[in-house]
Design an enzyme around this catalytic site. Structure first.
Site, PDB file in Angstrom:
ATOM      1  N   ASP A   1     -34.947 -10.600 -34.854  1.00 39.42           N
ATOM      2  CA  ASP A   1     -35.644  -9.430 -34.312  1.00 39.42           C
ATOM      3  C   ASP A   1     -35.638  -8.406 -35.437  1.00 39.42           C
ATOM      4  OD1 ASP A   1     -36.452  -7.114 -33.023  1.00 39.42           O
ATOM      5  OD2 ASP A   1     -35.219  -7.448 -31.247  1.00 39.42           O
TER       6      ASP A   1
ATOM      7  N   HIS B   1     -32.965  -8.120 -19.673  1.00 40.36           N
ATOM      8  CA  HIS B   1     -33.588  -6.880 -20.154  1.00 40.36           C
ATOM      9  C   HIS B   1     -35.030  -6.804 -19.662  1.00 40.36           C
ATOM     10  CE1 HIS B   1     -35.773  -9.154 -23.284  1.00 40.36           C
ATOM     11  NE2 HIS B   1     -34.633  -9.760 -23.552  1.00 40.36           N
TER      12      HIS B   1
ATOM     13  N   HIS C   1     -38.056   2.470 -30.190  1.00 38.51           N
ATOM     14  CA  HIS C   1     -38.122   2.702 -28.744  1.00 38.51           C
ATOM     15  C   HIS C   1     -38.780   4.060 -28.614  1.00 38.51           C
ATOM     16  CE1 HIS C   1     -34.597  -0.232 -27.772  1.00 38.51           C
ATOM     17  NE2 HIS C   1     -35.649  -0.818 -28.281  1.00 38.51           N
TER      18      HIS C   1
ATOM     19  N   ASP D   1     -41.904  -4.081 -34.425  1.00 32.95           N
ATOM     20  CA  ASP D   1     -40.739  -4.625 -33.730  1.00 32.95           C
ATOM     21  C   ASP D   1     -41.110  -6.037 -33.274  1.00 32.95           C
ATOM     22  OD1 ASP D   1     -38.480  -5.044 -32.223  1.00 32.95           O
ATOM     23  OD2 ASP D   1     -38.951  -3.551 -30.684  1.00 32.95           O
TER      24      ASP D   1
ATOM     25  N   GLU E   1     -41.267 -11.563 -29.268  1.00 33.74           N
ATOM     26  CA  GLU E   1     -41.673 -10.150 -29.139  1.00 33.74           C
ATOM     27  C   GLU E   1     -42.861  -9.836 -30.042  1.00 33.74           C
ATOM     28  OE1 GLU E   1     -38.665  -7.331 -30.474  1.00 33.74           O
ATOM     29  OE2 GLU E   1     -39.645  -5.744 -29.311  1.00 33.74           O
TER      30      GLU E   1
ATOM     31  N   ARG F   1     -35.972 -15.097 -27.735  1.00 32.35           N
ATOM     32  CA  ARG F   1     -36.812 -13.934 -27.408  1.00 32.35           C
ATOM     33  C   ARG F   1     -38.066 -14.043 -28.254  1.00 32.35           C
ATOM     34  NH1 ARG F   1     -33.272 -10.375 -27.760  1.00 32.35           N
ATOM     35  NH2 ARG F   1     -33.516  -9.407 -29.808  1.00 32.35           N
TER      36      ARG F   1
ATOM     37  N   TYR G   1     -31.410 -16.192 -22.235  1.00 30.45           N
ATOM     38  CA  TYR G   1     -30.139 -16.254 -22.967  1.00 30.45           C
ATOM     39  C   TYR G   1     -29.118 -17.009 -22.135  1.00 30.45           C
ATOM     40  CZ  TYR G   1     -32.798 -12.362 -24.853  1.00 30.45           C
ATOM     41  OH  TYR G   1     -33.814 -11.583 -25.349  1.00 30.45           O
TER      42      TYR G   1
ATOM     43  N   HIS H   1     -41.189  -1.890 -24.315  1.00 34.50           N
ATOM     44  CA  HIS H   1     -40.998  -0.440 -24.426  1.00 34.50           C
ATOM     45  C   HIS H   1     -42.161   0.100 -25.234  1.00 34.50           C
ATOM     46  CE1 HIS H   1     -39.550  -1.446 -28.483  1.00 34.50           C
ATOM     47  NE2 HIS H   1     -38.833  -2.393 -27.901  1.00 34.50           N
TER      48      HIS H   1
ATOM     49  N   HIS I   1     -28.100  -7.247 -29.040  1.00 39.44           N
ATOM     50  CA  HIS I   1     -28.222  -6.388 -30.222  1.00 39.44           C
ATOM     51  C   HIS I   1     -27.234  -6.794 -31.317  1.00 39.44           C
ATOM     52  CE1 HIS I   1     -30.567  -2.915 -28.108  1.00 39.44           C
ATOM     53  NE2 HIS I   1     -31.284  -3.982 -28.322  1.00 39.44           N
TER      54      HIS I   1
ATOM     55  N   GLU J   1     -41.778  -8.541 -24.811  1.00 40.28           N
ATOM     56  CA  GLU J   1     -40.660  -9.287 -25.387  1.00 40.28           C
ATOM     57  C   GLU J   1     -39.720  -9.936 -24.371  1.00 40.28           C
ATOM     58  OE1 GLU J   1     -37.519  -6.796 -27.068  1.00 40.28           O
ATOM     59  OE2 GLU J   1     -38.773  -5.034 -26.781  1.00 40.28           O
TER      60      GLU J   1
ATOM     61  N   ASP K   1     -18.924  12.114 -49.635  1.00 39.62           N
ATOM     62  CA  ASP K   1     -20.193  12.725 -50.029  1.00 39.62           C
ATOM     63  C   ASP K   1     -21.339  11.721 -50.179  1.00 39.62           C
ATOM     64  OD1 ASP K   1     -19.078  11.572 -52.177  1.00 39.62           O
ATOM     65  OD2 ASP K   1     -19.191  13.305 -53.513  1.00 39.62           O
TER      66      ASP K   1
END
Ligand code: GLY
Ligand code: MN
Ligand code: MN
Length: 436
Positions: free
Chosen positions: A257, A347, A358, A268, A405, A403, A385, A351, A240, A381, A36
């Site tokens: 990030d 990538h 996103h 972002d 961004e 990265r 890598y 976006h 991610h 961004e 719950d």
């Protein structure tokens, strides 16, 4: 945001829906973490965009030209016992007085009331497939009317995907929305600065995450817009990564990030910086390539350019940079055509950004990249890598993940970087970290 902003949105939607139509939007369901224990409740973005109503167990109905009011909100009734456990409810009175509904009914009565509102309607605007349980209710309500067709009841002939219209509206931000997004970006930028200053070898990644959350919440954001990525060394190469459990090592880079949500709008931001405050030669070389690619991409954000122009600019600078440091060999044009950068930059460059990180909105129209227009907001961004063991790449580049961004608004003349308060030049980062 005031109720007028939501009213304006409903009016604009109704203009596009036309007469003899109705739009149905369900609130987000409550989700359980275990038994719950509930996950934090966050209203569905489409629903909130049109209503500003934050409670679960609600359905909005928008019916242009309805005599007794065009905006109907089904929601929970006031209930003293429940409110002792889970807090205040607007109830039907609050729905009308505080949320500007023209009419409101208890959600428990929806099966009796809603089908009648579909009578005589030609088109139902509804987004299928997002909440399968609710889809069944909608089908049930329409079937209920069908059964009465011999009694002369007119059933809707057409189902139209509501998200087509709504998501195009959401793509263009109003001044209210831009204000919220700028604030979200400012809070996030401050959080990234705090994280840079708190960073030390030996700390756990989640301890740096705690610094981000501290600033988010002290500056007015209740929740992050998405799970923060705090990845040191090899973890920076996992796009991610959200475990955030490892200890930070001297000599590694740290990729963060993370973005705050403010008033239902996301930011972002990604920054990458050295754990010990000083970029090594190899780290600085690759970092500068990503930064140059990002700056070139941002320059392409302007009305009249298309969605893919920033990506193409980033790819070009990135590929040239990889040639310059000897990671790629060959001619620039050929390498771009062969997508030789893809093992290291896998990538896309951004976006749409808005209520969802996103965000919604089409990227292509009739198979052509969409042209950028003022009011659109996007991320820029690019990243590089190179995990350990990457074949054909000198060891000195291994376990570098970078990265950078930013959140960028398309303006009349070009762009406005909403997240500009987070430093990204090498000297600026080292200087800030040096002051810690
Ligand atoms: N934070 C997810 C992304 O950058 O797209
Ligand atoms: Mn992003
Ligand atoms: Mn991001």
């Amino acid at each position: 945001m005031n109720t007028q902003e939501f009213d304006r949105r409903r009016q604009r939607l109704m203009e596009q829906m036309g007469d003899n139509s109705v739009a149905i939007l369900p609130a987000a369901p409550v989700r359980f973490r275990n038994r719950d224990v509930e996950h934090h409740y966050r209203q569905d973005s489409d629903f909130y965009y049109l209503t500003g109503f934050p409670e679960p167990e609600a359905v909005a109905l928008i019916k242009p030209g309805r005599e007794h009011g065009e905006y109907i909100l089904f929601c929970r009734e006031r209930d003293r016992d429940s409110e002792i456990w889970t807090g205040a409810r607007a109830g039907q009175e609050g729905a009308v007085e505080d949320y500007a509904a023209d009419d409101s009914f208890p959600i428990d009565d929806i099966d009796e009331i809603l089908p009648g509102m579909l009578e005589g309607v030609d088109r139902v605007f509804y987004t299928m497939g997002i909440q399968p349980d609710f889809d069944q209710h909608v089908i049930h309500w329409v079937n209920h009317l069908r059964k009465q067709s011999r009694a002369g009841v007119h059933t809707p002939g057409e189902f139209v995907a509501l998200d087509h219209i709504l998501h195009d509206m959401r793509l263009f931000k109003s001044s209210h929305e831009i204000k919220a997004m700028r604030k979200a970006a400012q809070i996030s930028a401050a959080a990234h600065c705090r994280a840079m200053q708190a960073c030390k070898p030996g700390k756990k990644e989640y301890q740096i995450e705690a610094e981000l959350l501290h600033t988010f919440m002290t500056e007015g954001s209740r929740f992050p817009a998405y799970a923060s990525i705090v990845g040191g060394g090899a973890n920076a190469c996992i796009l991610h990564y959200t475990d955030n459990t490892d200890a930070l090592k001297n000599g590694d880079l740290l990729l963060i990030d993370a973005g705050a949500e403010f008033d239902y709008y996301a930011s972002d931001i990604t920054r990458t910086f050295p754990v010990n405050g000083k970029f090594s030669k190899a780290q600085a070389e690759l970092y500068q390539i990503v930064l140059d690619a990002q700056l070139a991409a941002i320059e392409q954000v302007k009305p009249g350019n298309h969605w893919n122009d920033p990506h193409e600019a980033a790819v070009k600078v990135m590929t040239q940079g990889l040639i310059d440091v000897g990671i790629l060999n060959g001619k620039l044009d050929t390498l771009i055509k062969k997508e030789a950068y893809k093992p290291y930059y896998m990538h896309r460059t951004g976006h749409w950004l808005g209520m969802d990180v996103h965000d919604v909105g089409d990227y292509k129209i009739e198979d052509e990249w969409r042209l950028l227009e003022p009011g659109m907001t996007m991320t820029v961004e690019p990243g590089l890598y190179i995990p350990a063991g990457t074949k054909g790449v000198d060891k000195k580049w291994w376990d570098i993940g970078i990265r950078i961004e930013d959140d960028v608004l398309v303006t009349k003349d070009g762009y406005d970087v909403l997240s500009c308060d987070a430093p990204k030049e090498i000297a600026a980062i080292e200087s800030l970290m040096g002051q810690a």
